[in-house]
Design an enzyme around this catalytic site. Structure first.
Site, PDB file in Angstrom:
ATOM      1  N   SER A  83       0.798  -1.114  -0.013  1.00  0.00           N
ATOM      2  CA  SER A  83      -0.025   0.160  -0.020  1.00  0.00           C
ATOM      3  C   SER A  83       0.869   1.255  -0.032  1.00  0.00           C
ATOM      4  CB  SER A  83      -1.038  -0.111   1.068  1.00  0.00           C
ATOM      5  OG  SER A  83      -1.876   0.960   1.193  1.00  0.00           O
ATOM      6  N   ASP A 106      -4.924   8.588  -0.374  1.00  0.00           N
ATOM      7  CA  ASP A 106      -4.913   8.897   1.017  1.00  0.00           C
ATOM      8  C   ASP A 106      -5.125  10.447   1.198  1.00  0.00           C
ATOM      9  OD1 ASP A 106      -4.344   6.373   1.882  1.00  0.00           O
ATOM     10  OD2 ASP A 106      -2.155   6.519   1.796  1.00  0.00           O
ATOM     11  N   HIS A 159      -4.889  -0.193  -4.009  1.00  0.00           N
ATOM     12  CA  HIS A 159      -6.327  -0.623  -3.599  1.00  0.00           C
ATOM     13  C   HIS A 159      -7.137  -0.075  -4.717  1.00  0.00           C
ATOM     14  CE1 HIS A 159      -5.248  -1.401   0.613  1.00  0.00           C
ATOM     15  NE2 HIS A 159      -4.471  -0.294   0.741  1.00  0.00           N
TER      16      HIS A 159
END
Lengths: 235, 235
Positions: A122, A137, A159
């Site tokens: 990630s 994010d 993701h």
């Protein structure tokens, strides 16, 4: 020769931490019996110690010792002397801010380029790209620079999520966001679904895992690359 | 006295641009027969002209003339002489970068604080907060500063989404992201669902619209404020 694994996520939904990657991680670190964990992305506001403990307990199951980078007085020296690295996920803005402020981004890049095994998940994978400009994010802190290690010739969107046609909501889809990025930037982007990863070894870059990877290039329709495909042409 | 409307979204799903807000917009701009549109968030990479045309065609229906801020040679003077403002949504990083680089953030803040009506949607609402650190947008460009106008004493998370318990995906929920923000920051955050807005008028700040608004304060459980509730206590 670089030996790198950049995964979309640390865990598949409902599974144990790093479980789905265990065989790959054993191969990646077969020459390293101890590694450094970089906890600076701090998921959920975990302390560095708490986050490191999570990595320690996974790596115990494959007989690899883990030390948190934050525990060293001289962190540059620690990176130079390390046998391998794992950077965990969390918030990419936090991770990048910390690595730049401690002047460790270039140090880590050099170590990974020299052939020391590097695992990212990630946020830890995002920093393997050219810059962090395809993170999902929230900008909870202000990094002094968005540039990252550039261990690969493209950026990662971790993701990666396909558009959900059932969602009655006007927030932009991931694909729309990446296309907006390409109005201002020419760096290719790999949309890496959960369960997929990028592998760099023996001079080759491939996409691996259980899904195809969605490739975005400026001015082109997005395309899918099947697991096992070479990504060396992306630049 | 400030006269401000900060909406989560420009459009409800499946509806025309700004349709659900039309009566509110007429009230907000009742003293203004022409306004300036700020197109710098450039949704989907639209040009400034294309985006302005979209605003023009909505405001024609309520007899308000619209000029794009980008069309003025002296943009500071344009802001000083304007009767009102509308900042459209798109990418908050782009919008904030442009406003800082053109040195217009403070100018726009002063104009809105002097009582000139200000309408924001999505990214245009985010810049009404203290800083842009609760945006959902992708950092496709690097702004020189994350600080915004601070027309209210808190930040906005636009397009707020409740966790989807059916989603088998490990990306963080919106609530988790905002809680991570509060590990490092003390600014309150209003999670503004699509169809809700913040209204500042006659010296009061309220949340309005069709949903309650989710309020996040550091170290506290999130709470819901019903439409019509005062938000002046948030600071």
């Amino acid at each position: 020769m670089k030996n790198i694994l950049l995964a979309s996520t640390s865990s598949l939904f409902g599974e144990e931490y790093l479980a789905y990657l265990k065989p790959e991680i054993e191969l990646l670190f077969q020459q390293a019996n101890e590694i450094i964990f970089i906890p600076y992305a701090r998921p959920g506001g975990l302390t560095h110690d708490e986050y490191t403990a999570k990595a320690v307990s996974f790596f115990e199951t494959i007989n690899i010792k883990v030390k948190g980078l934050h525990t060293f007085d001289d962190q540059k020296m620690a990176i130079r002397q390390a046998k391998g690295f794992f950077t965990g996920g969390g918030n990419t803005f936090l991770l990048v801010k910390q690595l730049h402020e401690l002047d460790l981004m270039a140090e880590l890049k050099d170590a990974a380029e020299s052939g020391k095994p590097y695992l990212g998940t990630s946020a830890g994978s995002n920093i393997g790209g050219i810059n962090m400009q395809n993170t999902n994010d929230m900008p909870i802190v202000y990094p002094p620079d968005f540039r990252t290690m550039g261990l690969i010739n493209f950026n990662i969107n971790a993701h990666y999520l396909d558009p959900d046609s059932g969602l009655k909501h006007n927030g932009e889809t991931r694909e729309t966001r990446i296309k907006e990025f390409h109005v201002f930037n020419s760096t290719p982007v790999a949309g890496l679904r959960e369960g997929s990863w990028i592998r760099v070894k023996e001079g080759k870059v491939t996409t691996e895992g259980i899904h195809s990877t969605r490739i975005f290039l400026p001015g082109q329709e997005a395309a899918e690359l099947e697991p096992g495909s070479a990504m060396d042409h992306l630049q």
